[in-house]
Design an enzyme around this catalytic site. Structure first.
Site, PDB file in Angstrom:
ATOM      1  CB  ALA A   1      -0.781   0.098   0.983  1.00 33.02           C
TER       2      ALA A   1
ATOM      3  CG  ASP B   1       8.765  31.707 -40.747  1.00 27.13           C
ATOM      4  OD1 ASP B   1       9.529  33.067 -40.654  1.00 27.13           O
ATOM      5  OD2 ASP B   1       8.350  30.934 -41.688  1.00 27.13           O
TER       6      ASP B   1
ATOM      7  CG  ASP C   1      14.464  26.443 -41.083  1.00 24.34           C
ATOM      8  OD1 ASP C   1      15.325  27.250 -40.949  1.00 24.34           O
ATOM      9  OD2 ASP C   1      13.382  26.443 -41.655  1.00 24.34           O
TER      10      ASP C   1
END
Length: 891
Positions: free
Chosen positions: A283, A329, A635
């Site tokens: 538990a 961009d 890129d």
């Protein structure tokens, strides 16, 4: 002919062998038939884990196995009901774990389907875009720079085609392709210049080829086994929480062992104490923490996809919440990317065009008079714009659509308004050679054969094109261009740029024989000014970033005046002192000068991909977490370097998408901001889960350890402990992991990536909750024991109060900053999970069968009222803790 020897025969023979047509391709019916025959074009991935395997994996935990063994032993010794109860709870816990993991797997599988690449093929005489898994042998593939090759292809035509094949051949330089090359059958893979292979990327030029192999029959399919053995790495947060779970587990186990030893020392049943101890260990040991994080991240990634942001890996979700700078961009991201040519200015006259969008309806005017038959100067500009162009304009279901670049699409529309159609003039001006547009060159050039002569058309940035021109098409014919005329043209173009319009220059040359070198001595024809409307949600998204402590930086290859005009409309530039930094300015700066200005600059114009990479590095050196957008081949380095590389899903190349961590399905800046918000929400939800979960576990251990240490009876049985764990760690905890986030989520500063999930606020709230839970349970035990003189009644009260406290606590921790009643019932899944516990808890205490299994007794209405009032006491304490933390600004 052996299929491995496609490179060894002429492309015309290959087309014949595959029973296809170069101009028309396959019909849709034939493509469907071949898909059934050859199978989907996909690499067989590593064997998927079945649902049954996920379920049985829940029982591999050592503590769970010990618990099952102890339960079996207990049942063998006569404690049948207790053993059955433990078994049922263990199975239910396994079901809960299975549902979590299976749901996460389904979410990730859905994301994988969204990420399937697309391919352009000719089918039925039309160029169409299809899912790459639908490619079949015989398809005629259309290849262009920036695209990924998705099948093995025998080239038919190529125009300066270069393909990067390092994934297959190890060659670091792109391979120049020649479809007409004659090769021997045993030519090495790297020497097959007439082939394009799956998994490689096109870095330059364009081409057409016929698909010869798909799926596992491709060259990359032959090494699929190696690819399938790649192991998924855990995220940094999962690693940290796994280590934390192990440390907490060791501490918890030590306490449990102490409890068991003391119990046995006090003459309690060894089997019962073993069962109790293992139950407590199961538990309270938080071995599920990493799994919960997996679920939270997977569900968060699924929510991001619904908000048009597709993430490739789970660590990206973690990083998004820390984003402090978004470099974006302009075109298509902050604007709609639906360009419309509004003006054409030649050295002779200025023309304005009516109409908007891609529908070729509109007129051309000069001095408010309609021009029905364009004259020489206007026709030359329209002709250059239509021929120096790779886009396609077509009507699809009565909607005009552009396939390709939006700027080129606008030039095609302008041409149609002036009576210059690409399909008509294209047959007269056969394209012979080309230089594709690149962000470094900032221009595109095409060579055409016309009346047994060659003519070169060039379009690009005005400054670049003017730099290559030596002549001008004036009213009295072609003449030498003076410096004064160049300055006049630049000054005129500046007016358009300052109003946010994009300016594209056009020129031609009749004397060039090839395009092996940059064209020069061009004849300047004129320029077009086109507009691109802002996305309506972009301004609000930029404002949201400001409130969230995120700096928005616009990086564009466009004219500085255009960039500044758009940036001011969006609020990226606000003061008169704000300036636009040009790429050439960066080149002139020293490293220190560039580093000093990096945090002061919000707009960069006329930049190259190399400049983008420099900007990312400088921002990161300043300690910023950077998200960078990109769509082109070049890129890729900046996208890889950025903390979060963001590719464009619509206009982005396959190369940029592979380099990026995240793809915007709608190319929208607002989607980046939404993804950042989701990243913050996910991290906050994980912290809420931890406060909720660990405070309960700590409270249980302290309560039981205290009872044993002071020689008191154990307040809970093993079955009760397991049920509390199942009831509280299951549905309510998962509901917290799915919280939608607070209203002030994007009004706080970005999270420091160096700060882990256990912030001071999280630890304080967890300890306050654990301490107060323990006190409330001690008070409950004492009160009910004294009032009833029964350990069973007191144990039942403790059992009920533990569950009730957790249910109430969930509503407090669902927002660790706002007061309790701010959207208290906004989480329907939390409401349902809490409501479900009420009849269950009543059933466990009132049913005779359940009383025997859970060691409970019936409680009257006054007892329940007292328990509810005691349990509610957790709320004012948690709320007071939040007030103090907010006042002291502890994060």
């Amino acid at each position: 002919m052996e299929k491995n020897y496609w490179h060894g025969i002429l492309h015309a023979e290959v087309v014949g062998l595959l029973n296809t047509e170069t101009k028309t391709g396959l019909s849709e019916e034939e493509a469907v038939f071949r898909l059934g025959k050859y199978g989907k074009n996909q690499i067989e991935s590593k064997k998927k884990i079945s649902p049954w395997q996920i379920f049985f994996a829940q029982f591999k935990n050592l503590l769970v196995l010990i618990l099952i063994a102890a339960a079996l032993l207990s049942g063998f010794l006569g404690h049948i009901w207790e053993a059955v109860a433990v078994g049922i709870i263990v199975v239910f816990s396994a079901v809960m774990g299975f549902l979590q993991e299976y749901r996460a797997q389904l979410s990730l599988k859905a994301l994988e389907k969204l990420a399937v690449p697309k391919s352009l093929v000719i089918r039925g005489g039309k160029v169409v875009e299809i899912s790459s898994v639908e490619l079949v042998p015989g398809d005629i593939a259309v290849l262009s720079a920036g695209s990924r090759v998705n099948a093995d292809i025998r080239l038919i035509e190529s125009y300066n085609l270069q393909i990067e094949e390092s994934a297959l051949t190890g060659e670091s330089f792109p391979s120049e392709k020649n479809p007409n090359a004659t090769l021997s059958a045993d030519a090495a893979l790297g020497d097959r210049v007439n082939m394009a292979y799956a998994g490689t990327t096109i870095t330059y030029g364009r081409g057409i080829g016929v698909v010869v192999e798909t799926g596992m029959q491709t060259e990359i399919g032959k090494i699929a086994k190696l690819l399938s053995e790649v192991v998924d790495e855990p995220t940094p947060l999962q690693v940290n929480l796994d280590a934390l779970a192990k440390r907490l587990g060791v501490i918890a186990l030590a306490v449990v062992v102490m409890i068991v030893v003391l119990g046995i020392f006090r003459s309690q049943s060894i089997v019962q104490m073993l069962l109790f101890g293992v139950s407590l260990a199961v538990a309270v040991v938080p071995e599920a923490l990493p799994a919960v994080v997996t679920v939270s991240l997977a569900l968060g990634a699924s929510r991001m996809a619904r908000r048009n942001a597709l993430v490739k890996s789970m660590p990206v979700v973690e990083s998004l919440g820390c984003t402090s700078v978004i470099c974006t961009d302009k075109t298509g991201t902050l604007t709609k990317d639906e360009m419309t040519v509004e003006f054409v200015e030649t050295p002779v006259a200025v023309y304005n065009l009516s109409g908007s969008g891609y529908e070729p309806l509109g007129k051309i005017f000069h001095n408010e008079k309609e021009i029905k038959e364009p004259g020489g100067d206007l026709k030359e500009v329209l002709l250059a714009g239509v021929l120096c162009n790779d886009a396609e304009l077509y009507n699809e279901n009565e909607i005009w659509v552009v396939r390709g670049d939006a700027t080129e699409g606008a030039l095609l529309v302008a041409g149609l308004k002036g009576g210059v159609a690409k399909e008509v003039v294209g047959s007269d001006y056969a394209r012979a050679e080309e230089i594709p547009f690149s962000s470094e060159k900032k221009y595109m050039a095409t060579m055409h054969e016309y009346s047994h002569k060659t003519v070169v058309f060039v379009k690009g940035a005005l400054e670049v094109v003017l730099g290559m021109t030596g002549q001008i098409l004036a009213e009295n014919g072609v003449g030498k261009m003076s410096e004064a005329e160049k300055q006049k043209i630049l000054k005129s173009a500046e007016k358009y740029s300052q109003n946010g319009k994009r300016v594209i220059a056009l020129a031609k040359n009749h004397s060039l024989k090839d395009l092996k070198q940059d064209p020069s001595e061009l004849v300047y024809l004129g320029f077009v000014a086109m507009a691109d409307a802002l996305r309506p949600e972009a301004k609000l998204a930029v404002e949201t970033c400001k409130k969230a402590g995120i700096k928005t930086v616009m990086i564009t290859g466009d004219h500085p005046a255009t960039a500044a005009a758009i940036a001011r409309q969006l609020g990226i530039l606000s003061g008169a002192e704000d300036k636009v930094v040009l790429g050439k300015d960066i080149d002139l700066m020293s490293k220190q000068e560039f580093f000093d200005q990096i945090l002061k600059t919000s707009v960069y114009a006329r930049v190259s991909p190399e400049h983008k990479l420099m900007i990312v590095k400088a921002l990161q050196e300043k300690g910023r977490v950077v998200a960078m957008t990109g769509d082109g081949v070049n890129d890729a380095p900046a996208l890889r370097k950025a903390d979060i590389g963001v590719a464009m899903g619509i206009k982005g190349t396959d190369v940029s998408k592979e380099a990026a961590n995240m793809t915007l399905l709608d190319d929208n800046f607002a989607s980046i901001v939404s993804a950042v918000e989701e990243g913050r929400i996910i991290f906050e939800n994980i912290k809420k889960y931890l406060v909720y979960l660990l405070s309960a576990h700590v409270g249980e251990v302290v309560l039981i350890a205290g009872s044993v240490a002071f020689g008191l009876p154990l307040p809970l049985t093993s079955v009760q402990i397991l049920y509390v764990n199942l009831a509280c760690d299951g549905p309510p905890a998962l509901a917290l992991a799915g919280e939608k986030g607070s209203s002030d989520q994007m009004q706080r500063k970005p999270r420091d990536p160096k700060v882990g999930v256990f912030t001071r606020r999280t630890v304080v709230l967890m300890l306050v909750a654990a301490f107060w839970t323990t006190l409330l349970n001690i008070f409950t035990f004492i009160y009910f024991y004294r009032s009833s003189d029964s350990l069973v009644v007191a144990g039942t009260a403790i059992f009920a109060s533990l569950i009730l406290i957790q249910m109430f606590k969930a509503y407090s921790v669902k927002n660790d900053r706002m007061h309790l009643f701010k959207g208290i019932f906004s989480n329907k899944w939390l409401n349902l999970s809490v409501l479900a516990q009420i009849p269950l808890l009543w059933f466990l205490t009132e049913s005779a069968v359940m009383q025997k299994i859970f060691s409970t007794v019936s409680l009257d209405a006054s007892d329940w009222l007292i328990l509810v009032l005691i349990s509610l006491c957790i709320l004012p304490v948690m709320e007071l803790a939040k007030v103090v933390l907010n006042k002291k600004q502890i994060e």
